[in-house]
Design a protein around this motif. Structure first.
Motif, PDB file in Angstrom:
ATOM      1  N   LYS A 150      -2.662   4.287   6.508  1.00 28.23           N
ATOM      2  CA  LYS A 150      -2.552   3.273   5.473  1.00 28.23           C
ATOM      3  C   LYS A 150      -2.169   3.909   4.152  1.00 28.23           C
ATOM      4  O   LYS A 150      -1.303   3.421   3.420  1.00 28.23           O
ATOM      5  N   LEU A 151      -2.819   5.024   3.832  1.00 27.53           N
ATOM      6  CA  LEU A 151      -2.497   5.761   2.609  1.00 27.53           C
ATOM      7  C   LEU A 151      -2.127   7.186   3.008  1.00 27.53           C
ATOM      8  O   LEU A 151      -2.999   8.015   3.259  1.00 27.53           O
ATOM      9  N   LEU A 152      -0.835   7.467   3.080  1.00 23.70           N
ATOM     10  CA  LEU A 152      -0.376   8.776   3.515  1.00 23.70           C
ATOM     11  C   LEU A 152      -0.666   9.817   2.442  1.00 23.70           C
ATOM     12  O   LEU A 152      -0.299   9.632   1.282  1.00 23.70           O
ATOM     13  N   PRO A 153      -1.342  10.916   2.800  1.00 20.72           N
ATOM     14  CA  PRO A 153      -1.606  11.967   1.807  1.00 20.72           C
ATOM     15  C   PRO A 153      -0.319  12.428   1.131  1.00 20.72           C
ATOM     16  O   PRO A 153       0.727  12.533   1.763  1.00 20.72           O
ATOM     17  N   HIS A 154      -0.430  12.712  -0.161  1.00 22.11           N
ATOM     18  CA  HIS A 154       0.764  13.030  -0.948  1.00 22.11           C
ATOM     19  C   HIS A 154       1.471  14.286  -0.439  1.00 22.11           C
ATOM     20  O   HIS A 154       2.700  14.367  -0.480  1.00 22.11           O
ATOM     21  N   ASP A 183       0.825  -1.208   0.000  1.00 29.25           N
ATOM     22  CA  ASP A 183       0.000   0.000   0.000  1.00 29.25           C
ATOM     23  C   ASP A 183       0.862   1.261   0.000  1.00 29.25           C
ATOM     24  O   ASP A 183       0.558   2.249  -0.683  1.00 29.25           O
ATOM     25  N   ASP A 184       1.959   1.216   0.784  1.00 35.31           N
ATOM     26  CA  ASP A 184       2.842   2.378   0.842  1.00 35.31           C
ATOM     27  C   ASP A 184       3.512   2.623  -0.504  1.00 35.31           C
ATOM     28  O   ASP A 184       3.618   3.760  -0.968  1.00 35.31           O
ATOM     29  N   LEU A 238       3.097   6.785  16.674  1.00 30.03           N
ATOM     30  CA  LEU A 238       3.439   7.733  15.614  1.00 30.03           C
ATOM     31  C   LEU A 238       4.681   7.266  14.861  1.00 30.03           C
ATOM     32  O   LEU A 238       5.505   6.526  15.377  1.00 30.03           O
ATOM     33  N   ILE A 239       4.798   7.743  13.628  1.00 28.55           N
ATOM     34  CA  ILE A 239       5.980   7.474  12.817  1.00 28.55           C
ATOM     35  C   ILE A 239       6.933   8.655  12.976  1.00 28.55           C
ATOM     36  O   ILE A 239       6.521   9.813  12.880  1.00 28.55           O
ATOM     37  N   ALA A 240       8.211   8.385  13.234  1.00 26.93           N
ATOM     38  CA  ALA A 240       9.198   9.448  13.429  1.00 26.93           C
ATOM     39  C   ALA A 240      10.371   9.235  12.478  1.00 26.93           C
ATOM     40  O   ALA A 240      10.948   8.150  12.433  1.00 26.93           O
ATOM     41  N   LYS A 241      10.708  10.276  11.739  1.00 29.13           N
ATOM     42  CA  LYS A 241      11.867  10.216  10.845  1.00 29.13           C
ATOM     43  C   LYS A 241      12.866  11.284  11.290  1.00 29.13           C
ATOM     44  O   LYS A 241      12.515  12.470  11.405  1.00 29.13           O
ATOM     45  N   GLN A 242      14.116  10.872  11.549  1.00 34.51           N
ATOM     46  CA  GLN A 242      15.109  11.851  11.989  1.00 34.51           C
ATOM     47  C   GLN A 242      15.494  12.767  10.838  1.00 34.51           C
ATOM     48  O   GLN A 242      15.786  12.319   9.734  1.00 34.51           O
ATOM     49  N   VAL A 243      15.475  14.056  11.126  1.00 39.72           N
ATOM     50  CA  VAL A 243      15.787  15.079  10.133  1.00 39.72           C
ATOM     51  C   VAL A 243      17.232  15.550  10.264  1.00 39.72           C
ATOM     52  O   VAL A 243      17.913  15.762   9.261  1.00 39.72           O
TER      53      VAL A 243
END
Length: 304
Positions: A274-278, A77-78, A153-158
């Motif tokens: 499930k479907l992350l907005p663009h 899905d991603d 939550l999803i966390a991405k290091q910047v």
């Protein structure tokens, strides 16, 4: 039989608790859902579900298959969401929450560059040092600094965030330069109360309570404390994204650089979808690596 459809049917039955509920969720007939699962079991040559007239339950093999099937379907899905985004321009309003000092110093250009690349996205940037509830308060992304605990939550290091002790040359000439942590007890300390939100209860963890430096000034705003340190008020504990300009100009000097605390992180945090907005996907991809490695605010003080 479509293997992915069969996998989706099986996962839906487990999540929904019955074939009929899964059929409703998938907008299929219960007979077709049952057929998908049966064919899947035949292909795998193993029973995945125990069926009774009242309920279904997972077998041991079904439990293992369910865990892996969920991961596979989320990845599919991603991937499809990302590929679909290439066919459309992101648009709408992107709501971002960010810490005050960081946003004031380092986000104006980022937002401008992002909107230059994606002109159909409106940005609503709210500055707040409070930890916002992304879902409840309607934010798409929050920037947070610290050592993040596990969550849904999803966390991405910047970018990495260095934290250093610093003081003005005039203050150090007057009161002396600490050579070891124990020397701090004889100095004036400008306490950054927001540091607790960074995940640091006390930066002076190497000192016992009797050797803590005196806190002459306390504030939840790092810019104020940096200005106070420049004016000679004492030794401040600050992230380099706030103090780097004063350090590079010589208005501040690092104190006890050999005892620099563990590096923190700047994270982009967003809700699992499930479907992350663009528009969110584009922003997350855009901010990743934007500040450089090391971040540009650290490049100017690497030689200090």
């Amino acid at each position: 039989m479509d293997r992915i459809d069969a996998m989706r049917a099986f996962v839906s039955v487990v999540i929904e608790g019955s074939f009929s509920n899964a059929a409703t969720a998938m907008q299929l007939s219960p007979q077709l859902v049952s057929k998908y699962v049966s064919k899947l079991e035949e292909r795998l040559d193993i029973r995945l579900l125990n069926r009774t007239t009242r309920k279904v339950s997972l077998t041991e093999a079904g439990t293992h298959y369910f865990e892996h099937a969920q991961q596979v379907l989320l990845s599919i899905d991603d991937m499809e969401s990302k590929l679909g985004g290439f066919q459309q321009n992101p648009k709408g309003t992107l709501r971002i929450s960010a810490p005050v000092s960081f946003a004031l110093k380092h986000m104006a250009k980022l937002v401008t560059d992002f909107q230059t690349l994606y002109p159909s996205v409106n940005v609503d940037l709210q500055l707040n040092d409070r930890k916002v509830d992304i879902v409840e308060e309607g934010f798409d992304v929050a920037l947070r600094i610290g050592q993040l605990k596990s969550s849904s939550l999803i966390a991405k290091q910047v970018a990495p965030v260095r934290v250093i002790l610093c003081a003005s040359p005039a203050y150090l000439d007057k009161y002396g330069v600490p050579s070891k942590p124990e020397d701090l007890k004889n100095h004036r300390y400008l306490h950054y109360s927001y540091m607790e939100k960074y995940g640091k209860e006390d930066i002076y963890q190497w000192l016992d309570t009797t050797n803590q430096p005196n806190s002459e000034l306390s504030s939840n705003n790092g810019d104020l404390l940096v200005n106070a340190a420049v004016a000679g008020a004492g030794i401040a504990l600050q992230p380099t994204f706030i103090a780097s300009e004063a350090l590079s100009k010589g208005a501040l000097m690092m104190v006890l650089p050999d005892y620099e605390p563990e590096t923190l992180g700047l994270y982009a945090v967003y809700a699992h979808r499930k479907l992350l907005p663009h528009k969110i996907r584009c922003f997350i991809d855009f901010i990743e690596g934007y500040y450089g490695s090391p971040p540009y605010w650290d490049e100017s003080i690497q030689h200090l």
